[in-house]
Design a protein around this motif. Sequence first.
Motif, PDB file in Angstrom:
ATOM      1  N   ALA A   1       1.596   1.438  11.168  1.00  0.00           N
ATOM      2  CA  ALA A   1       0.713   1.254  10.016  1.00  0.00           C
ATOM      3  C   ALA A   1       0.283   2.605   9.455  1.00  0.00           C
ATOM      4  O   ALA A   1       0.308   2.812   8.232  1.00  0.00           O
TER       5      ALA A   1
ATOM      6  N   VAL B   1       0.420  -1.916   2.682  1.00  0.00           N
ATOM      7  CA  VAL B   1       0.513  -2.409   4.053  1.00  0.00           C
ATOM      8  C   VAL B   1      -0.436  -3.580   4.292  1.00  0.00           C
ATOM      9  O   VAL B   1      -1.626  -3.499   4.001  1.00  0.00           O
TER      10      VAL B   1
ATOM     11  N   ILE C   1       2.875  -5.688   9.034  1.00  0.00           N
ATOM     12  CA  ILE C   1       2.948  -5.190  10.410  1.00  0.00           C
ATOM     13  C   ILE C   1       2.170  -6.126  11.322  1.00  0.00           C
ATOM     14  O   ILE C   1       0.973  -6.332  11.150  1.00  0.00           O
TER      15      ILE C   1
ATOM     16  N   ILE D   1       4.787  -3.788   3.228  1.00  0.00           N
ATOM     17  CA  ILE D   1       5.133  -3.915   4.639  1.00  0.00           C
ATOM     18  C   ILE D   1       4.106  -4.800   5.337  1.00  0.00           C
ATOM     19  O   ILE D   1       2.903  -4.631   5.150  1.00  0.00           O
TER      20      ILE D   1
ATOM     21  N   ALA E   1       3.288   4.167   7.626  1.00  0.00           N
ATOM     22  CA  ALA E   1       3.593   3.474   6.369  1.00  0.00           C
ATOM     23  C   ALA E   1       2.565   3.816   5.293  1.00  0.00           C
ATOM     24  O   ALA E   1       2.922   4.041   4.127  1.00  0.00           O
ATOM     25  N   LEU E   2       1.296   3.878   5.663  1.00  0.00           N
ATOM     26  CA  LEU E   2       0.253   4.256   4.702  1.00  0.00           C
ATOM     27  C   LEU E   2       0.457   5.696   4.225  1.00  0.00           C
ATOM     28  O   LEU E   2       0.310   5.993   3.040  1.00  0.00           O
TER      29      LEU E   2
ATOM     30  N   LEU F   1      -1.788  -5.849   7.427  1.00  0.00           N
ATOM     31  CA  LEU F   1      -1.885  -5.771   8.882  1.00  0.00           C
ATOM     32  C   LEU F   1      -2.234  -7.135   9.467  1.00  0.00           C
ATOM     33  O   LEU F   1      -3.108  -7.827   8.958  1.00  0.00           O
TER      34      LEU F   1
ATOM     35  N   VAL G   1      -5.470  -0.231   3.076  1.00  0.00           N
ATOM     36  CA  VAL G   1      -4.536  -1.324   3.388  1.00  0.00           C
ATOM     37  C   VAL G   1      -4.640  -2.417   2.328  1.00  0.00           C
ATOM     38  O   VAL G   1      -5.693  -2.626   1.730  1.00  0.00           O
TER      39      VAL G   1
END
Length: 65
Positions: free
Chosen positions: A19, A29, A7, A5, A22-23, A31, A47
């Motif tokens: 975030a 992820v 973000i 993902i 999702a984590l 960012l 992340v």
Amino acid sequence: MSRVILIVGASRGLGAAYAQQALAEGARVHLVGRELQRLESWRSSPVAGLHAADARDADAAAGLV
């Protein structure tokens, strides 16, 4: 297979909340924020990447994908 993902606007507000969720769900992820120093608080989280870019700039946004 893990979800990946990206973000945008992850340094605060809804982006940060997305975030975190999702984590928690085990996603990889990435960012994105305009200022890398605002994303530094995520450094201790699992992340996949921190990226400084302004998503309003088409060239910067294209470089993220």
